[in-house]
Design an enzyme around this catalytic site. Structure first.
Site, short mmCIF file in Angstrom:
data_model
loop_
_atom_site.label_atom_id
_atom_site.label_comp_id
_atom_site.label_asym_id
_atom_site.label_seq_id
_atom_site.Cartn_x
_atom_site.Cartn_y
_atom_site.Cartn_z
N GLY A 35 0.82 -1.21 0.00
CA GLY A 35 0.00 0.00 0.00
C GLY A 35 0.85 1.25 0.00
O GLY A 35 1.90 1.32 0.64
N ALA A 95 15.49 10.43 -1.02
CA ALA A 95 16.64 10.32 -0.11
C ALA A 95 17.55 9.17 -0.50
O ALA A 95 18.78 9.28 -0.42
CB ALA A 95 16.14 10.15 1.32
N ARG A 137 1.06 -5.20 -5.71
CA ARG A 137 1.18 -6.48 -5.00
C ARG A 137 1.32 -7.56 -6.06
O ARG A 137 0.42 -7.80 -6.84
CB ARG A 137 -0.04 -6.71 -4.11
N ASP A 150 5.06 -4.98 6.18
CA ASP A 150 5.56 -6.31 6.52
C ASP A 150 5.55 -7.28 5.35
O ASP A 150 6.43 -8.13 5.22
CB ASP A 150 4.79 -6.89 7.71
N THR A 210 4.12 2.75 5.80
CA THR A 210 2.73 2.31 5.94
C THR A 210 2.01 3.25 6.89
O THR A 210 2.59 3.66 7.91
CB THR A 210 2.63 0.87 6.48
N ILE A 211 0.77 3.59 6.60
CA ILE A 211 0.06 4.53 7.46
C ILE A 211 -0.38 3.88 8.77
O ILE A 211 -0.75 4.58 9.71
CB ILE A 211 -1.16 5.14 6.75
N ASP A 212 -0.35 2.55 8.86
CA ASP A 212 -0.88 1.86 10.05
C ASP A 212 0.01 1.95 11.28
O ASP A 212 -0.45 1.70 12.39
CB ASP A 212 -1.14 0.39 9.72
N ASP A 239 2.19 -0.09 12.33
CA ASP A 239 2.17 -1.37 13.03
C ASP A 239 3.43 -2.21 12.82
O ASP A 239 3.42 -3.41 13.06
CB ASP A 239 0.94 -2.18 12.60
N ARG A 268 -6.75 -2.58 10.31
CA ARG A 268 -7.30 -3.93 10.30
C ARG A 268 -6.82 -4.75 11.49
O ARG A 268 -7.56 -5.51 12.08
CB ARG A 268 -6.92 -4.63 8.99
N GLY A 317 -11.53 14.57 19.77
CA GLY A 317 -12.53 14.64 20.81
C GLY A 317 -13.67 13.65 20.66
O GLY A 317 -14.82 13.94 21.02
N ILE A 377 -9.03 7.75 1.41
CA ILE A 377 -8.68 9.16 1.58
C ILE A 377 -7.55 9.30 2.59
O ILE A 377 -6.75 10.24 2.56
CB ILE A 377 -9.91 9.99 2.03
N ARG A 412 -4.90 7.54 2.81
CA ARG A 412 -3.59 7.26 2.21
C ARG A 412 -3.05 8.44 1.41
O ARG A 412 -1.85 8.50 1.16
CB ARG A 412 -3.69 6.06 1.27
#
Length: 326
Positions: free
Chosen positions: A14, A25, A75, A106, A129-131, A133, A175, A189, A257, A259
């Site tokens: 992703g 870089a 992928r 991963d 990755t935005i997660d 994790d 997920r 909030g 949105i 990502r």
């Protein structure tokens, strides 16, 4: 320092804001150290299809502020096979690649580890990755930008919620991990936050809504990670409507949105640091590792550990969320 002539760079899995900054870089870090950078398009698929190109410093001009990845990502099912990885290796060898920088999560790191184990290509992982994790780093590239995107969206949704006495369920990505939900829920909030790491989330939600009603709240924002164990955000909304008919429940799924968008300053700096660190690790003869940050310092974690372990939710932060939603 190991003498390297060419380093390949690819993005896989992703996309995440800041990947372009990381590519930039790697390219410029390679050139600075006298190494020729090779861009590989569409991730491991590009290695198999031999879609490689020698690039220079100008090739990555004006991309640090752009979201996504200009190299594109994919992928690749073929790369999951030994035959596919053998083909990728032959193309890498023909292109005289002495090392590979893989920017992704991963799944991407699993591919890098297998490529190195089976064919001996030195690989360095950069967590994109935005997660957030990935084990071995406090932050992954794209996470900070995603948080800001989600908070901005929730702030806008709250305007409608308060105008119509509505209960909004907002599903965010996550997920397997609730980092995005927990942090954005606190920042925006939210009255309740539901994450995969939490047990009895539905019961907690019902109790919280009862307390909100007694406290005089006429609208609520509920942030739900997509991996929450409640059975899905739409089913959750239907269940709540039956129990609290005074609320008009609405569902917003933010989806992809999260990502997109220009990477934040934090993500641009993080990506730049890790891209350079990946090149310098290869120059030192290191391989099979991921570069990340811990306590603001660049650290290195074996790819196997980065893949097999997972960052854990901050229990203190969960307590903070519980306290400030009274």
């Amino acid at each position: 320092m190991t003498e390297l002539k060419r380093i390949g760079v690819l993005t896989s899995g992703g996309d995440a804001p800041g990947m372009n900054a990381a590519i930039r870089a790697v390219v410029r870090g390679s050139i600075y150290h006298g190494v020729e950078p090779v861009a590989i398009r569409e991730g491991y698929k590009g290695l198999i299809d031999n879609d490689l190109e020698v690039v220079n410093a100008r090739s990555v001009a004006n991309i640090i502020n752009q979201g996504g990845t200009f190299l594109k990502s994919a992928r690749c099912q073929e790369f999951r096979t030994k035959e596919g990885r053998a083909k990728a290796y032959e193309n890498a060898r023909a292109a005289n690649l002495d090392g590979l920088v893989v920017i992704g999560g991963d799944g991407s790191f699993t591919g890098a580890m297998l490529l190195e184990e089976e064919h001996g290509i030195p690989c360095i992982g950069v967590p994109g990755t935005i997660d957030n994790d990935i084990y071995g780093t406090d932050y992954t590239i794209g996470y900070d930008t995603a948080l800001n995107t989600v908070v901005e969206a929730i702030d806008k949704i709250r305007d409608t919620a308060t105008s119509h006495n509505r209960l909004f369920f907002i599903e965010v990505m996550g997920r397997d991990a609730g980092f995005i939900a927990l942090n954005t829920g606190i920042a925006a909030g939210a009255e309740e936050i539901l994450i995969p790491e939490q047990e009895n989330s539905v019961e907690k939600l019902m109790s919280g809504l009862q307390s909100s009603g007694r406290a005089g709240k006429t609208s609520s924002i509920i942030v739900v990670a997509e991996g929450d164990k409640s059975g899905g955000v739409f089913e959750l909304a239907r269940t709540v409507e039956k129990s609290f008919p005074e609320y008009e429940a609405k569902v917003t799924v933010l989806g992809h949105i999260q990502r997109g968008g220009k990477p934040s300053c934090f993500d641009r700096v993080l990506a730049s640091r890790l891209g350079v660190a990946a090149v310098e690790a290869l120059l030192k003869g290191e391989s099979g590792i991921m570069v990340g940050v811990r306590d603001q310092q660049v650290v290195k974690t074996p790819l196997e550990r980065a893949i097999s372990k997972q960052n854990t939710i901050d229990s203190h932060l969960m307590k903070v969320a519980e306290i400030i939603t009274v």
